[in-house]
Scaffold this motif. Structure first.
Motif, PDB file in Angstrom:
ATOM      1  N   THR A  77      73.951  -1.026  44.208  1.00 60.18           N
ATOM      2  CA  THR A  77      73.921   0.412  43.965  1.00 60.18           C
ATOM      3  C   THR A  77      72.494   0.896  43.760  1.00 60.18           C
ATOM      4  O   THR A  77      72.080   1.934  44.286  1.00 60.18           O
ATOM      5  CB  THR A  77      74.774   0.765  42.736  1.00 60.18           C
ATOM      6  N   LEU A  78      71.710   0.149  42.990  1.00 59.31           N
ATOM      7  CA  LEU A  78      70.356   0.577  42.702  1.00 59.31           C
ATOM      8  C   LEU A  78      69.411   0.301  43.868  1.00 59.31           C
ATOM      9  O   LEU A  78      68.459   1.025  44.084  1.00 59.31           O
ATOM     10  CB  LEU A  78      69.842  -0.141  41.446  1.00 59.31           C
ATOM     11  N   SER A 109      63.933  11.480  35.970  1.00 62.99           N
ATOM     12  CA  SER A 109      63.209  10.463  35.212  1.00 62.99           C
ATOM     13  C   SER A 109      63.892   9.106  35.307  1.00 62.99           C
ATOM     14  O   SER A 109      63.267   8.077  35.076  1.00 62.99           O
ATOM     15  CB  SER A 109      63.095  10.896  33.743  1.00 62.99           C
ATOM     16  N   LEU A 110      65.183   9.079  35.645  1.00 63.75           N
ATOM     17  CA  LEU A 110      65.925   7.823  35.789  1.00 63.75           C
ATOM     18  C   LEU A 110      65.928   7.340  37.240  1.00 63.75           C
ATOM     19  O   LEU A 110      66.667   6.417  37.577  1.00 63.75           O
ATOM     20  CB  LEU A 110      67.367   8.011  35.301  1.00 63.75           C
ATOM     21  N   GLY A 170      55.504  14.358  42.864  1.00 64.64           N
ATOM     22  CA  GLY A 170      56.557  13.562  42.224  1.00 64.64           C
ATOM     23  C   GLY A 170      57.204  12.591  43.193  1.00 64.64           C
ATOM     24  O   GLY A 170      56.744  12.388  44.318  1.00 64.64           O
ATOM     25  N   GLN A 171      58.299  12.003  42.748  1.00 67.08           N
ATOM     26  CA  GLN A 171      59.056  11.038  43.547  1.00 67.08           C
ATOM     27  C   GLN A 171      60.236  11.741  44.219  1.00 67.08           C
ATOM     28  O   GLN A 171      60.988  12.470  43.571  1.00 67.08           O
ATOM     29  CB  GLN A 171      59.576   9.912  42.648  1.00 67.08           C
TER      30      GLN A 171
END
Length: 220
Positions: free
Chosen positions: A8-9, A52-53, A99-100
């Protein structure tokens, strides 16, 4: 369960690829292109900003599976089925856009496929500031010593110049006139001195002081 969490990650089996990092100048436009496997040609493509996660909670913009360009505010996305890639364009980039991000493909069954991209924003370079720091000596190669526009005289300078001319011009005229008068006077004196000698007879010496003549006959 552990295998499911890892999948999943990190679902990255390189089914979606793109740049790892892009840099845009503040105020300019940024374009990011991501490629996908041919089997995802008709799937919806999206662009999202990670939290942020490192999760994409809200899609900034996405397609409906067609090649029609979709625009929302400053962001647009367009899919190209022939090239198997889609391009996200961001106009008028600001420092807050850094940013990402993720460019990804939504699947009907299973998790999406995505690629992470870091967006960096650089400060805009001001050409006006750079040009103002250049001296006239470096901006004009044809005039190495500086040959800009003639200086503008102030009102006080003009008045001073006029007064100076009004004094010097009469003085110069007086000097020229005096020199001319002296020259004419000298010529008159010379003419007067030469006049008695012109009345003498040619070939005759001056009359002696004695009473006897010296070889010249008496005047008739």
């Amino acid at each position: 369960m552990k295998i499911f969490l890892v999948w999943t990650l990190f679902p990255g089996d390189r089914e979606v690829t793109g740049p790892r990092q892009v840099t845009a100048e503040q105020g300019s436009s940024l374009a990011v292109s991501c490629s996908y496997k041919p089997r995802y040609k008709l799937n919806s493509k999206y662009w999202c900003r990670k939290s942020s996660l490192w999760l994409c909670l809200t899609y900034i913009i996405q397609t409906d599976g067609s090649e029609v360009t979709v625009t929302r505010d400053r962001v647009s996305i367009r899919d190209n089925h022939t090239a198997n890639s889609f391009t996200v364009t961001l106009s008028s980039v600001t420092p807050g856009d850094a940013g990402q991000y993720s460019c990804g493909v939504k699947r009907k069954v299973g998790l999406s496929r995505w690629h992470s991209t870091k967006v960096m924003v650089s400060a805009a370079v001001s050409n006006t500031t750079e040009d103002s720091n250049l001296s006239p000596l470096t901006t004009n190669p044809l005039c190495p010593r500086g040959c800009g526009e003639p200086p503008v005289l102030s009102q006080a300078s003009v008045i001073y110049l006029l007064l100076l001319l009004s004094i010097k011009v009469p003085m110069a005229l007086a000097v020229v006139g005096g020199a001319a008068w002296l020259r004419s006077r000298d010529q008159d004196i010379l003419q007067r001195l030469e006049a008695p000698s012109s009345t003498r007879a040619r070939g005759c010496p001056p009359v002696p002081t004695t009473s006897e003549p010296q070889g010249c006959p008496p005047a008739p």
